[in-house]
Structures are given as structure tokens and as C-alpha cells.
Design a protein around this motif. Structure first.
Motif, PDB file in Angstrom:
ATOM      1  N   GLN A 149       0.839  -1.203   0.000  1.00 24.60           N
ATOM      2  CA  GLN A 149       0.000   0.000   0.000  1.00 24.60           C
ATOM      3  C   GLN A 149       0.870   1.247   0.000  1.00 24.60           C
TER       4      GLN A 149
ATOM      5  N   MET B 107       0.455   5.021   1.336  1.00 27.93           N
ATOM      6  CA  MET B 107      -0.368   5.888   2.171  1.00 27.93           C
ATOM      7  C   MET B 107       0.174   7.325   2.098  1.00 27.93           C
TER       8      MET B 107
ATOM      9  N   GLU C 107      -5.203   6.139   1.956  1.00 31.58           N
ATOM     10  CA  GLU C 107      -4.571   5.262   0.974  1.00 31.58           C
ATOM     11  C   GLU C 107      -4.610   5.891  -0.416  1.00 31.58           C
TER      12      GLU C 107
END
Length: 312
Positions: free
Chosen positions: A85, A87, A97
Motif C-alpha cells: 500500500q 499511504m 490510501e
């Protein structure tokens, strides 16, 4: 004794390594022995380490949107989008996100105009689960890297009397992605050119704001390559444009070197005129002395006892 201290595979490896070290120590003369601190894990497993996932770059082509790209390193199990991910947060806002993992390509995050703010610092981090691999702080205005200029063209400005040299003017258009006309972003352009058969690129002038630039004294008998790139507020150049080829179609028709012939008739004429002028100036400045030299004054007769003024 060593085998009793450790059991299983780990004990066997430790005993084996220590046995090798002791054997080497007994074979080396005491004066040549050099102690080196090496852990048992490095001796058994090696010293190689995996490259962590990391953010490669963040780029904005027009200061309205931007994208960030990352590399998974040696963690191949993170290649699936759901396993890693990106962020981000602005100033004191909460972590959010990445809004778009698709538009900018593989291993990327795209921020459209809705999520892009200038003069606002972004904090961006790359993570998988609770593990953070990399973190960076960026400002959109500091990562502006424009797309290449388009529509390169050239025209002849002037040709030397002998036809050896030609001056041209190169024109181009700003990148379509950059809103230059409305003044949202200001771009500077760098033009480079070289002989088709050469290796050294030449820059006729420092980066300019205009979308045209003259290039002087190109040899008519040669062909040239020209390319242009742009930079924005971040002062970072983008990629070069497509190469523009310049050919005058005069190979073998005009000489490659200008033959300089001394005009001796003009040299002699101007030289003679110059000598005459100099002599005239000298004669004019020495006129009185020359007159005395050529026509000396007649001496006045002198008779003793007679006043010369009475004879007048």
C-alpha cells in the motif's frame, strides 16, 4: 564438548564452523595469524541481504496532478497490488490510501486534480500490513518534470555569400499537458544540436522561455540533429523531444570550408592612399622648416658705422 553444548542442526553447524576455524589456526604460523570478528550466522548463511521495497520517484508533469512510483526490491511476494500500500497525508490530516493504483501504470499511485494541492507538503509512505518500508516528504511544486516539447520544425534564416554556412531558426510547441498559455506553469527550454556523425552536443544559448531559437553558422554541407527538453519551477529537466533532423541537401554542391582569398589589388590601393595621406600630414606639419631648408633667407648687408634702419 562442543556437540553437547548445542543440539540439532544448529549445534552441528556451529561445531562444523568452529572446527574449520581451529584447523586453519593450527595451520598458520602464530606471527601471521590475524583475528577477524565474524559471526557464525555470516559464515554459515552468507552476508547477502534483500533489497527492501522503496519509493523510486514522484513526478508532476504540469503542477496539477502527480504520480509516485516504487520498486518492490527483492520482495517478490509483494508484486500483487493488494500486498503493498501507498499511504499519504497532508500536514496534520490523517493517513489515507492511494486514490488510484492503475492510471500511472504498475507499482504507481496517481493523484488527480482532486487530490493534488500545491504549496502543501505531502508525507508518503510505502507499507505492507504493519511494516513500513519507505517514507518520503514531497511538495508538488518541487517535483515538476515536464513532458517533452512537440512539433519541432526549422527554417532557413540566412546563408553566407559563399554558401558554406547557413543560419536557421528552430520552432516548437510546449508539452500539451502543461498549461503554459494561461500561465499556470512557466517552462524553460534547452536546445542541443550536433553533427549527425559527431558525438558532442552543442548548446547555442542558455535555457530560454520562448518557443523558438536561432542556430547560427551551421555548415551547409553537413546534416544535423536537434533535440529539446523543458524544465519547470523545480529546475529539473524532463525527457528530450523526438530528434529533429536538419539537412540542407547540399552535400558535394558547396565547399565545406570557406576559401579566403586576399584581395591584393584593394590592399595595394588602400596602402598607397595611406602612405600619401601620411606624407601629406608630415609635410604640412613641417612646412616652415621645409621652406627654410629649400629657400634660405637672403642675408642683409651690413656696413660698419651705418645704421641699417637708416637705409630703409
Amino acid at each position: 564438548m562442543i556437540a553437547k553444548q548445542k543440539t540439532g542442526v544448529e549445534g552441528f553447524e556451529l561445531a562444523f564452523v568452529r572446527g574449520i576455524v581451529m584447523a586453519e589456526y593450527s595451520a598458520i604460523p602464530p606471527r601471521r595469524f590475524k583475528v577477524t570478528s565474524v559471526s557464525t550466522w555470516q559464515l554459515v548463511k552468507g552476508s547477502s541481504s534483500k533489497e527492501r521495497p522503496h519509493i523510486v520517484k514522484c513526478r508532476s508533469p504540469e503542477m496539477e496532478t502527480f504520480s509516485c512510483y516504487w520498486d518492490n526490491g527483492d520482495f517478490h511476494n509483494l508484486t500483487a497490488p493488494e500486498n503493498i500500500q501507498l499511504m499519504y497525508k497532508k500536514r496534520l490530516s490523517e493517513w489515507k490510501e492511494c486514490p488510484d493504483y492503475i492510471t500511472a501504470g504498475e507499482n504507481s499511485c496517481y493523484f488527480n486534480t482532486t487530490y493534488t494541492s500545491i504549496w502543501v507538503p505531502y508525507c508518503i509512505k510505502l507499507l505492507s500490513g504493519n511494516q513500513t518500508y519507505d517514507e518520503k516528504n514531497v511538495n508538488v511544486e518541487d517535483i515538476v518534470i515536464p513532458d517533452p516539447p512537440i512539433g519541432l520544425n526549422w527554417s532557413v534564416l540566412n546563408t553566407s555569400p559563399t554558401g558554406v554556412y547557413t543560419d536557421i531558426e528552430v520552432t516548437w510547441e510546449p508539452p500539451p499537458s502543461a498549461d503554459v498559455k494561461k500561465g499556470w506553469v512557466t517552462l524553460k527550454y534547452q536546445l542541443l544540436y550536433k553533427d549527425v556523425n559527431g558525438t558532442k552536443w552543442n548548446e547555442p544559448e542558455t535555457p530560454v522561455l520562448a518557443t523558438k531559437l536561432p542556430v547560427y553558422a551551421l555548415k551547409t554541407c553537413h546534416d544535423y540533429e536537434i533535440r529539446i527538453r523543458a524544465k519547470g519551477p523545480s529546475d529539473i529537466y524532463g525527457e528530450f523531444s523526438e530528434t529533429l533532423y536538419v539537412s540542407f541537401g547540399a552535400t558535394g554542391l558547396v565547399p565545406c570550408d570557406e576559401e579566403f582569398q586576399v584581395p591584393w589589388s584593394l590592399v595595394i590601393a588602400f596602402g598607397t592612399l595611406g602612405v600619401m595621406v601620411m606624407l601629406s600630414l608630415i609635410l604640412f606639419s613641417k612646412q616652415q622648416k621645409l621652406k627654410i631648408l629649400i629657400l634660405p633667407p637672403v642675408p642683409v648687408p651690413k656696413i660698419k658705422g651705418i645704421d641699417p634702419d637708416l637705409l630703409k
